[in-house]
Design a protein around this motif. Structure first.
Motif, mmCIF file in Angstrom:
data_model
loop_
_atom_site.group_PDB
_atom_site.id
_atom_site.type_symbol
_atom_site.label_atom_id
_atom_site.label_comp_id
_atom_site.label_asym_id
_atom_site.label_seq_id
_atom_site.Cartn_x
_atom_site.Cartn_y
_atom_site.Cartn_z
ATOM 1 N N VAL A 268 11.460 2.468 -1.294
ATOM 2 C CA VAL A 268 10.755 3.500 -0.543
ATOM 3 C C VAL A 268 11.630 4.739 -0.382
ATOM 4 O O VAL A 268 11.153 5.878 -0.501
ATOM 5 C CB VAL A 268 10.314 2.969 0.838
ATOM 6 C CG1 VAL A 268 9.748 4.094 1.699
ATOM 7 C CG2 VAL A 268 9.269 1.872 0.674
ATOM 8 N N ALA A 269 12.927 4.535 -0.143
ATOM 9 C CA ALA A 269 13.833 5.672 0.023
ATOM 10 C C ALA A 269 13.872 6.527 -1.241
ATOM 11 O O ALA A 269 13.765 7.760 -1.184
ATOM 12 C CB ALA A 269 15.233 5.180 0.386
ATOM 13 N N VAL A 270 14.009 5.876 -2.399
ATOM 14 C CA VAL A 270 14.088 6.624 -3.655
ATOM 15 C C VAL A 270 12.770 7.312 -3.958
ATOM 16 O O VAL A 270 12.727 8.474 -4.388
ATOM 17 C CB VAL A 270 14.498 5.701 -4.815
ATOM 18 C CG1 VAL A 270 14.423 6.439 -6.145
ATOM 19 C CG2 VAL A 270 15.903 5.165 -4.596
ATOM 20 N N LEU A 271 11.659 6.620 -3.713
ATOM 21 C CA LEU A 271 10.360 7.217 -3.981
ATOM 22 C C LEU A 271 10.025 8.342 -3.010
ATOM 23 O O LEU A 271 9.245 9.240 -3.336
ATOM 24 C CB LEU A 271 9.263 6.146 -3.916
ATOM 25 C CG LEU A 271 9.175 5.217 -5.129
ATOM 26 C CD1 LEU A 271 8.290 4.020 -4.812
ATOM 27 C CD2 LEU A 271 8.657 5.955 -6.348
ATOM 28 N N THR A 272 10.616 8.308 -1.832
ATOM 29 C CA THR A 272 10.370 9.361 -0.846
ATOM 30 C C THR A 272 11.124 10.640 -1.200
ATOM 31 O O THR A 272 10.565 11.739 -1.180
ATOM 32 C CB THR A 272 10.762 8.896 0.564
ATOM 33 O OG1 THR A 272 9.972 7.751 0.921
ATOM 34 C CG2 THR A 272 10.534 9.990 1.592
ATOM 35 N N VAL A 273 12.416 10.510 -1.543
ATOM 36 C CA VAL A 273 13.197 11.709 -1.897
ATOM 37 C C VAL A 273 12.994 12.096 -3.352
ATOM 38 O O VAL A 273 13.221 13.244 -3.734
ATOM 39 C CB VAL A 273 14.696 11.507 -1.591
ATOM 40 C CG1 VAL A 273 14.897 11.182 -0.130
ATOM 41 C CG2 VAL A 273 15.304 10.419 -2.470
ATOM 42 N N ALA B 121 0.833 -1.200 0.000
ATOM 43 C CA ALA B 121 0.000 0.000 0.000
ATOM 44 C C ALA B 121 0.871 1.254 0.000
ATOM 45 O O ALA B 121 0.571 2.248 -0.675
ATOM 46 C CB ALA B 121 -0.932 0.002 1.204
ATOM 47 N N THR B 122 1.959 1.213 0.753
ATOM 48 C CA THR B 122 2.888 2.342 0.790
ATOM 49 C C THR B 122 3.530 2.572 -0.568
ATOM 50 O O THR B 122 3.613 3.705 -1.054
ATOM 51 C CB THR B 122 3.981 2.082 1.845
ATOM 52 O OG1 THR B 122 3.370 2.016 3.133
ATOM 53 C CG2 THR B 122 5.039 3.187 1.830
ATOM 54 N N LEU B 123 3.993 1.501 -1.202
ATOM 55 C CA LEU B 123 4.589 1.634 -2.531
ATOM 56 C C LEU B 123 3.579 2.173 -3.533
ATOM 57 O O LEU B 123 3.909 3.019 -4.374
ATOM 58 C CB LEU B 123 5.134 0.283 -2.997
ATOM 59 C CG LEU B 123 6.418 -0.175 -2.313
ATOM 60 C CD1 LEU B 123 6.712 -1.628 -2.665
ATOM 61 C CD2 LEU B 123 7.601 0.711 -2.704
ATOM 62 N N ALA B 124 2.344 1.700 -3.437
ATOM 63 C CA ALA B 124 1.306 2.184 -4.349
ATOM 64 C C ALA B 124 1.110 3.684 -4.175
ATOM 65 O O ALA B 124 1.002 4.432 -5.158
ATOM 66 C CB ALA B 124 -0.012 1.444 -4.090
ATOM 67 N N VAL C 217 12.487 9.999 -13.027
ATOM 68 C CA VAL C 217 13.732 9.256 -12.890
ATOM 69 C C VAL C 217 13.753 8.456 -11.598
ATOM 70 O O VAL C 217 14.014 7.259 -11.590
ATOM 71 C CB VAL C 217 14.938 10.215 -12.940
ATOM 72 C CG1 VAL C 217 16.226 9.463 -12.598
ATOM 73 C CG2 VAL C 217 15.050 10.847 -14.314
ATOM 74 N N GLY C 218 13.469 9.124 -10.477
ATOM 75 C CA GLY C 218 13.471 8.428 -9.196
ATOM 76 C C GLY C 218 12.444 7.327 -9.138
ATOM 77 O O GLY C 218 12.699 6.240 -8.624
ATOM 78 N N GLY C 219 11.254 7.597 -9.663
ATOM 79 C CA GLY C 219 10.207 6.587 -9.648
ATOM 80 C C GLY C 219 10.561 5.354 -10.459
ATOM 81 O O GLY C 219 10.320 4.229 -10.046
ATOM 82 N N LEU C 220 11.179 5.557 -11.617
ATOM 83 C CA LEU C 220 11.574 4.424 -12.450
ATOM 84 C C LEU C 220 12.621 3.559 -11.755
ATOM 85 O O LEU C 220 12.579 2.327 -11.809
ATOM 86 C CB LEU C 220 12.110 4.920 -13.797
ATOM 87 C CG LEU C 220 11.072 5.495 -14.763
ATOM 88 C CD1 LEU C 220 11.771 6.061 -15.993
ATOM 89 C CD2 LEU C 220 10.065 4.425 -15.171
ATOM 90 N N ILE C 221 13.577 4.204 -11.079
ATOM 91 C CA ILE C 221 14.600 3.456 -10.348
ATOM 92 C C ILE C 221 13.953 2.619 -9.254
ATOM 93 O O ILE C 221 14.239 1.429 -9.095
ATOM 94 C CB ILE C 221 15.635 4.414 -9.739
ATOM 95 C CG1 ILE C 221 16.406 5.132 -10.846
ATOM 96 C CG2 ILE C 221 16.598 3.664 -8.819
ATOM 97 C CD1 ILE C 221 17.311 6.231 -10.348
#
Length: 226
Positions: free
Chosen positions: A214-219, A139-142, A161-165
């Motif tokens: 989660v780290a990449v999607l957060t920053v 759910a968090t990733l979604a 870019v961050g989202g794709l990684i």
């Protein structure tokens, strides 16, 4: 002269730590209550730690992710993309699948805290095997993927870019977990042995990939031309 600039959405480290400590405290309290009112047992420290890592990272990510302003159309699109991503991960890991064709039914398995209560359901069309910590994690990733989609709408394709990684790392980590989930769910009794088997290398690999995602999607690093 044009140049590329990378933007990161980063909070103060003390705020991340504060959220993590609060999340761990809440999880610990709920876990103790769960053990007190059920017959669920414990497992090895490594096995018990995995769900706590997932849920704590989820709390930090959701709390500190930057949320761009978006219109209703963008919010709807982002929600669809995020939900679709969660379903794909659920399918790859065996959490969601087609019905086995056996007798349909619903039950709850009392595994160690945050591995359980694990929900099993086999219906006419679909089957579900839901570990609580993975429900929280997916759910968090979604949600974070949906926020990344809103970034793309706000800042342009370079914001993805961050989202794709992150999407690539977490989707890749799901594949080896399929075998582990199938092995665990195929064991007799769905008891403590299930959670112990889940602490193998594939689950540790999935946890590392999840934390990185989660780290990449957060920053959410975005690249802009100025």
């Amino acid at each position: 002269m044009n140049r590329l600039v990378t933007r990161l959405s980063v909070d103060s480290p003390t705020r991340y730590v504060g959220t993590a400590v609060l999340a761990l405290g809440v999880q610990s309290g709920l876990a103790l209550a769960y053990l007190a009112v059920t017959d669920a047992g414990l497992a090895s420290p490594r096995t018990l730690a995995i769900p706590f890592v997932w849920i704590t990272v989820a709390a930090v990510g959701v709390r500190h992710a930057d949320r761009p302003e978006s219109g209703r159309a963008v919010l709807a699109l982002a929600g669809v993309v995020g939900a679709g991503y969660a379903l794909v991960l659920g399918w790859l890991t065996g959490a969601v699948g087609l019905s086995s064709g056996a007798v349909t039914g619903f039950d709850v398995v009392l595994l160690p805290p945050w591995w359980g209560p694990m929900v099993r359901y086999d219906g006419p069309l679909v089957s579900l095997f839901l570990f609580p910590y993975r429900v929280v994690g997916y759910a968090t990733l979604a949600y974070l993927v949906s926020v990344a989609v809103r970034d793309v709408a706000e800042y342009g394709p370079s914001a993805g870019v961050g989202g794709l990684i992150a999407i690539g790392s977490c989707a890749g980590c799901a594949l080896p977990v399929v075998a582990a989930v199938g092995s665990a769910l195929g064991g007799a009794g769905f008891g403590l042995g299930t959670a112990s088997a889940a602490a193998g290398g594939t689950y540790l690999l999935a946890t590392v990939a999840y934390v990185l995602s989660v780290a990449v999607l957060t920053v959410r690093p975005t690249i802009r031309r100025t």
